[in-house]
Enzyme design. Structure first.
Site, PDB file in Angstrom:
ATOM      1  N   LYS A 209       0.864  -1.185   0.000  1.00 15.26           N
ATOM      2  CA  LYS A 209       0.000   0.000   0.000  1.00 15.26           C
ATOM      3  C   LYS A 209       0.894   1.226   0.000  1.00 15.26           C
ATOM      4  O   LYS A 209       1.655   1.460   0.932  1.00 15.26           O
ATOM      5  CB  LYS A 209      -0.911  -0.020   1.226  1.00 15.26           C
ATOM      6  CG  LYS A 209      -1.816   1.198   1.282  1.00 15.26           C
ATOM      7  CD  LYS A 209      -2.796   1.093   2.419  1.00 15.26           C
ATOM      8  CE  LYS A 209      -3.648   2.352   2.506  1.00 15.26           C
ATOM      9  NZ  LYS A 209      -4.573   2.296   3.634  1.00 15.26           N
ATOM     10  N   ARG A 219     -10.410  10.639   1.503  1.00 13.37           N
ATOM     11  CA  ARG A 219     -10.304  11.421   2.746  1.00 13.37           C
ATOM     12  C   ARG A 219     -11.614  12.152   3.011  1.00 13.37           C
ATOM     13  O   ARG A 219     -12.015  12.327   4.155  1.00 13.37           O
ATOM     14  CB  ARG A 219      -9.120  12.394   2.655  1.00 13.37           C
ATOM     15  CG  ARG A 219      -7.769  11.692   2.372  1.00 13.37           C
ATOM     16  CD  ARG A 219      -7.022  11.310   3.628  1.00 13.37           C
ATOM     17  NE  ARG A 219      -6.013  10.290   3.375  1.00 13.37           N
ATOM     18  CZ  ARG A 219      -4.717  10.529   3.139  1.00 13.37           C
ATOM     19  NH1 ARG A 219      -4.254  11.761   3.146  1.00 13.37           N
ATOM     20  NH2 ARG A 219      -3.878   9.534   2.930  1.00 13.37           N
ATOM     21  N   ARG A 230       1.206   9.934   5.470  1.00 14.19           N
ATOM     22  CA  ARG A 230       1.397   8.571   5.989  1.00 14.19           C
ATOM     23  C   ARG A 230       2.709   7.972   5.503  1.00 14.19           C
ATOM     24  O   ARG A 230       2.859   6.762   5.400  1.00 14.19           O
ATOM     25  CB  ARG A 230       0.238   7.686   5.547  1.00 14.19           C
ATOM     26  CG  ARG A 230      -1.147   8.218   5.890  1.00 14.19           C
ATOM     27  CD  ARG A 230      -2.180   7.112   5.784  1.00 14.19           C
ATOM     28  NE  ARG A 230      -3.550   7.593   5.724  1.00 14.19           N
ATOM     29  CZ  ARG A 230      -4.229   8.081   6.759  1.00 14.19           C
ATOM     30  NH1 ARG A 230      -3.648   8.185   7.938  1.00 14.19           N
ATOM     31  NH2 ARG A 230      -5.478   8.473   6.621  1.00 14.19           N
ATOM     32  N   LYS A 261      -2.099  -1.635  -3.850  1.00 15.53           N
ATOM     33  CA  LYS A 261      -2.965  -0.456  -3.814  1.00 15.53           C
ATOM     34  C   LYS A 261      -2.128   0.809  -3.854  1.00 15.53           C
ATOM     35  O   LYS A 261      -1.138   0.886  -3.126  1.00 15.53           O
ATOM     36  CB  LYS A 261      -3.763  -0.505  -2.503  1.00 15.53           C
ATOM     37  CG  LYS A 261      -4.646   0.686  -2.248  1.00 15.53           C
ATOM     38  CD  LYS A 261      -5.240   0.577  -0.878  1.00 15.53           C
ATOM     39  CE  LYS A 261      -6.033   1.829  -0.604  1.00 15.53           C
ATOM     40  NZ  LYS A 261      -6.593   1.829   0.722  1.00 15.53           N
ATOM     41  N   SER A 287     -10.031   5.674  -4.793  1.00 15.49           N
ATOM     42  CA  SER A 287     -10.941   6.803  -4.992  1.00 15.49           C
ATOM     43  C   SER A 287     -10.469   7.783  -6.058  1.00 15.49           C
ATOM     44  O   SER A 287     -11.270   8.271  -6.853  1.00 15.49           O
ATOM     45  CB  SER A 287     -11.140   7.525  -3.664  1.00 15.49           C
ATOM     46  OG  SER A 287      -9.896   7.968  -3.137  1.00 15.49           O
TER      47      SER A 287
HETATM   48  C1  PBG Z   1      -7.003   3.419   5.353  1.00 13.77           C
HETATM   49  C2  PBG Z   1      -7.454   3.385   3.941  1.00 13.77           C
HETATM   50  C3  PBG Z   1      -7.331   4.397   2.982  1.00 13.77           C
HETATM   51  C4  PBG Z   1      -7.918   3.897   1.815  1.00 13.77           C
HETATM   52  C5  PBG Z   1      -8.382   2.625   2.101  1.00 13.77           C
HETATM   53  N1  PBG Z   1      -8.061   2.314   3.416  1.00 13.77           N
HETATM   54  C6  PBG Z   1      -6.812   5.778   3.096  1.00 13.77           C
HETATM   55  C7  PBG Z   1      -5.385   6.017   3.350  1.00 13.77           C
HETATM   56  O1  PBG Z   1      -4.577   5.112   3.500  1.00 13.77           O
HETATM   57  O2  PBG Z   1      -5.040   7.201   3.421  1.00 13.77           O
HETATM   58  C8  PBG Z   1      -8.018   4.615   0.521  1.00 13.77           C
HETATM   59  C9  PBG Z   1      -9.013   4.051  -0.449  1.00 13.77           C
HETATM   60  C10 PBG Z   1      -9.308   4.926  -1.605  1.00 13.77           C
HETATM   61  O3  PBG Z   1      -8.671   5.968  -1.830  1.00 13.77           O
HETATM   62  O4  PBG Z   1     -10.225   4.573  -2.352  1.00 13.77           O
HETATM   63  N2  PBG Z   1      -8.052   3.009   6.222  1.00 13.77           N
END
Ligand code: PBG
Length: 336
Positions: A209, A219, A230, A261, A287
């Site tokens: 990730k 967000r 992060r 991801k 997203s």
């Molecule tokens: C963390 C999480 C995130 C997403 C899925 N799980 C956000 C992040 O890591 O900042 C993002 C998913 C997306 O953008 O569709 N709980």
């Protein structure tokens, strides 16, 4: 007599030995030799449930997606099930947050209540997955608890993940989506589940990730309170080899499924992981990937349906067995 196809009227002098176009001549030929096909069962729909709202709330940066009430969540689940979608990935948006993300492990917290609602609604017909991460539940918005210096405390966070895992398993989740990127999270959660008798609850490890700008619209979807970034726990977008390292560690710790991801910008990592993984590989079309296509389509700059289909097909072609996409239900409907 057929008209010459060259301007000079001369017969063509180059005659290719290979003619791959032969197999592209008709829809039937193309269908016969197609290497990859999309199927609703390979798609997972990410869904958001928000505490304390009376009606579904649109997410501006994700046109067509909403924060659900428990009722509308159930309806969305039924709709996905009827379209043949393979799974649901649930995110909770709580009304209140604190330093340790208490709501995440509260059996009555919105995520666990949502899981219970989903399990009751779809039973075993669709795989119910839970996002296992603290960011929606902490007041600072980080994926873990903080140490006195304000950094994310890896090992203290694992304890919280273990508590979340038990609550989610008890609420009826079939698979837990570990998305926090803490070292050792898969082993910790596996041991906690096994210790409590939840040997049948599986782990989808968000192994690779990346710290991505493409999570931007998400967000808003979870009303994130994060002010920093992060980068101290998610992967550097520059790193390919490290994606494979993370997946290898998660496999050794007992991951049942490994995930990459985002998807579209990381197809090389996905292909690496898919080439070596003995377990199913998932990819998350995030997203920002969704928002880009929706925005371009809304302007009339792109053929929406063709772009959606092609993007998910590309992710499958790179090696994903399972694709998480906000278009899952709609796309599944086109595939019937
Ligand atoms: C963390 C999480 C995130 C997403 C899925 N799980 C956000 C992040 O890591 O900042 C993002 C998913 C997306 O953008 O569709 N709980």
């Amino acid at each position: 007599m057929t008209a010459p196809t060259t301007t000079s009227g001369r017969a063509p002098t180059r005659r290719p030995a290979e003619r791959p176009r032969r197999l592209r001549a008709t829809p039937a030929l193309r269908r016969l030799v197609s290497e990859h096909r999309l199927h609703p069962a390979d798609l997972v729909l990410p869904v958001f449930v928000r505490e304390g709202i009376a009606a579904p709330t649109p997410i501006a940066a994700m046109p067509g997606a909403v924060q659900h009430t428990l009722d509308s969540l159930r309806r969305a689940a039924t709709e996905a099930a009827e379209a043949g979608v393979g799974g649901l990935m649930l995110f909770g948006v709580p009304a209140t947050r604190d330093a340790v993300g208490s709501g995440a492990s509260d059996p009555d917290g919105i995520l666990n209540a949502g899981l219970r609602a989903l399990a009751a609604e779809v039973g075993d017909a669709v795989v119910v997955m839970a996002d296992l991460c603290l960011d929606e539940f902490t007041d600072h918005g980080h994926c873990g608890v903080l140490d006195p210096a304000g950094g994310v405390d890896n090992d203290a966070t694992l304890v919280r993940y273990e508590e979340m895992a038990l609550a989610q398993a008890e609420a009826g989740a079939h698979l837990l989506g570990l998305s926090g990127m803490m070292d050792g999270q898969v082993a910790a959660v596996r041991a906690a589940l096994d210790g409590a008798g939840h040997v049948g609850t599986g782990i989808v490890a968000y192994s690779a990730k990346y710290a991505s700008a493409f999570y931007g619209p998400f967000r808003e979807a979870v009303d994130s309170t994060l002010t920093g970034d992060r980068k101290s726990y998610q992967l550097d977008p520059a790193n390919r080899r490290e994606g494979l390292r993370e997946a290898t560690l998660d496999l050794a710790e007992g991951a049942d499924v490994v995930m990459v991801k985002p998807a579209m910008g990381y197809l090389d990592v996905l292909a690496d992981v898919a080439a070596r993984s003995p377990v199913p590989v998932a990819a998350y079309q995030v997203s920002g990937e969704y928002a880009m296509v929706e925005a371009a389509a809304a302007q009339g700059w792109i053929d929406r349906r063709a772009a959606i289909t092609e993007s998910v097909l590309g992710i499958r072609r790179a090696g994903a067995d399972v694709v998480l996409t906000y278009w899952a239900t709609e796309l599944a409907g086109w595939l019937r």
